[in-house]
Design a protein around this motif. Structure first.
Motif, PDB file in Angstrom:
ATOM      1  N   LYS A   1      62.414  30.003 -35.614  1.00  0.00           N
ATOM      2  CA  LYS A   1      61.134  30.169 -34.729  1.00  0.00           C
ATOM      3  C   LYS A   1      60.961  28.743 -34.168  1.00  0.00           C
ATOM      4  CE  LYS A   1      58.121  33.888 -36.160  1.00  0.00           C
ATOM      5  NZ  LYS A   1      57.041  34.399 -36.223  1.00  0.00           N
TER       6      LYS A   1
ATOM      7  N   GLU B   1      62.546  28.174 -30.925  1.00  0.00           N
ATOM      8  CA  GLU B   1      61.904  28.608 -29.686  1.00  0.00           C
ATOM      9  C   GLU B   1      60.630  27.878 -29.501  1.00  0.00           C
ATOM     10  OE1 GLU B   1      60.836  32.552 -31.175  1.00  0.00           O
ATOM     11  OE2 GLU B   1      62.957  33.095 -31.367  1.00  0.00           O
TER      12      GLU B   1
ATOM     13  N   ARG C   1      53.545  26.971 -27.977  1.00  0.00           N
ATOM     14  CA  ARG C   1      53.590  28.344 -27.395  1.00  0.00           C
ATOM     15  C   ARG C   1      52.123  28.881 -27.072  1.00  0.00           C
ATOM     16  NH1 ARG C   1      57.031  29.536 -31.798  1.00  0.00           N
ATOM     17  NH2 ARG C   1      55.831  31.651 -32.424  1.00  0.00           N
TER      18      ARG C   1
ATOM     19  N   ASP D   1      51.004  35.748 -31.947  1.00  0.00           N
ATOM     20  CA  ASP D   1      51.641  37.071 -31.230  1.00  0.00           C
ATOM     21  C   ASP D   1      51.226  37.319 -30.091  1.00  0.00           C
ATOM     22  OD1 ASP D   1      52.846  37.105 -33.732  1.00  0.00           O
ATOM     23  OD2 ASP D   1      51.640  38.799 -34.651  1.00  0.00           O
TER      24      ASP D   1
ATOM     25  N   ASP E   1      53.062  34.933 -27.710  1.00  0.00           N
ATOM     26  CA  ASP E   1      54.616  35.380 -27.436  1.00  0.00           C
ATOM     27  C   ASP E   1      54.595  36.730 -26.520  1.00  0.00           C
ATOM     28  OD1 ASP E   1      55.324  33.212 -28.860  1.00  0.00           O
ATOM     29  OD2 ASP E   1      55.640  34.636 -30.780  1.00  0.00           O
ATOM     30  N   ALA E   2      53.866  37.507 -26.641  1.00  0.00           N
ATOM     31  CA  ALA E   2      53.688  38.586 -25.884  1.00  0.00           C
ATOM     32  C   ALA E   2      53.373  38.441 -24.194  1.00  0.00           C
ATOM     33  CB  ALA E   2      52.374  39.422 -26.486  1.00  0.00           C
TER      34      ALA E   2
ATOM     35  N   ARG F   1      56.781  36.479 -22.877  1.00  0.00           N
ATOM     36  CA  ARG F   1      57.579  37.430 -22.743  1.00  0.00           C
ATOM     37  C   ARG F   1      58.153  37.658 -21.361  1.00  0.00           C
ATOM     38  NH1 ARG F   1      56.984  42.702 -25.815  1.00  0.00           N
ATOM     39  NH2 ARG F   1      55.032  41.626 -25.766  1.00  0.00           N
ATOM     40  N   ARG F   2      59.537  37.414 -20.986  1.00  0.00           N
ATOM     41  CA  ARG F   2      59.817  37.472 -19.734  1.00  0.00           C
ATOM     42  C   ARG F   2      59.640  38.926 -19.104  1.00  0.00           C
ATOM     43  NH1 ARG F   2      66.031  35.738 -17.303  1.00  0.00           N
ATOM     44  NH2 ARG F   2      65.404  36.206 -15.074  1.00  0.00           N
ATOM     45  N   ARG F   3      59.153  38.865 -17.800  1.00  0.00           N
ATOM     46  CA  ARG F   3      58.962  40.415 -17.141  1.00  0.00           C
ATOM     47  C   ARG F   3      59.359  40.223 -15.534  1.00  0.00           C
ATOM     48  NH1 ARG F   3      54.753  39.658 -20.506  1.00  0.00           N
ATOM     49  NH2 ARG F   3      54.217  41.647 -21.732  1.00  0.00           N
TER      50      ARG F   3
END
Length: 199
Positions: free
Chosen positions: A70, A73, A79, A184, A187-188, A191-193
């Protein structure tokens, strides 16, 4: 390499056992028990007991070591900060006001009605159209979008900000379940979209 030693509560009530555990960054059981003792855990008769089973008034906490995977990242507090900045930028650019769902009047043969979300001054701006009027999924999608309007986004950024400050004070360690839930969430959000391309 990160150390990770877990204590497990060994209290048994009838046919059920306590499921509490404490994940620490201790190198061995002795070090893990020292960490546990600072957070209400008790070691007696060769067994470990969580704060609730020990009669301690201390609030149980989960001490989580940050694995190297982790760390690569980015630290959790970094983050959290990145997610806060991303969400702030997007909600500040979005249509303001309270978002509400709507449906156009009965559809005409040449102009089908739609489910939509409005916002802005007096709810006069269309935020999104989700599908044909009367379609259950389109109505559900519109309701979900309306639920997460900019006011909700601002509340979420406040949660991310408070969690970031807490994790930063612990030098990047996530120490309780609420902070872990915020990580969490971050991180959501990060997330790449990629935009979907249809056709």
């Amino acid at each position: 390499m990160s150390a990770r030693t877990t204590l497990h509560c060994e209290t048994v009530h009838g046919y059920s056992a306590c499921a509490a555990s404490l994940i620490t960054d201790g190198f061995d059981a002795a070090e893990a028990r020292q960490i546990g003792a600072a957070h209400g855990w008790r070691h007696s008769g060769g067994k470990d007991y969580c704060p609730g089973c020990s009669g301690s008034r201390m609030r149980p906490r989960v001490i989580v070591a940050v694995p190297e995977a982790k760390t690569l990242e980015g630290r959790p507090d970094h983050r959290l900060q990145e997610a806060e900045a991303l969400l702030s930028a997007r909600l500040n650019a979005a249509t303001g006001g309270t978002w509400r769902t709507g449906r156009t009047p009965e559809p005409l043969p040449h102009l089908p009605g739609v489910e939509f979300v409005t916002g802005g001054h007096h709810g006069s701006e269309c935020v999104a159209r989700t599908g044909q009027a009367g379609n259950e999924q389109a109505a559900a999608d519109a309701a979900y979008i309306a639920t997460l309007d900019p006011d909700v986004g601002r509340a979420i950024t406040a949660v991310l900000h408070e969690a970031r400050e807490s994790v930063s004070q612990e030098h990047g360690l996530v120490e309780d379940s609420l902070a872990q839930a915020a990580v969490d969430l971050a991180d959501a959000l990060l997330r790449r979209r990629d935009p979907a391309v249809i056709g």
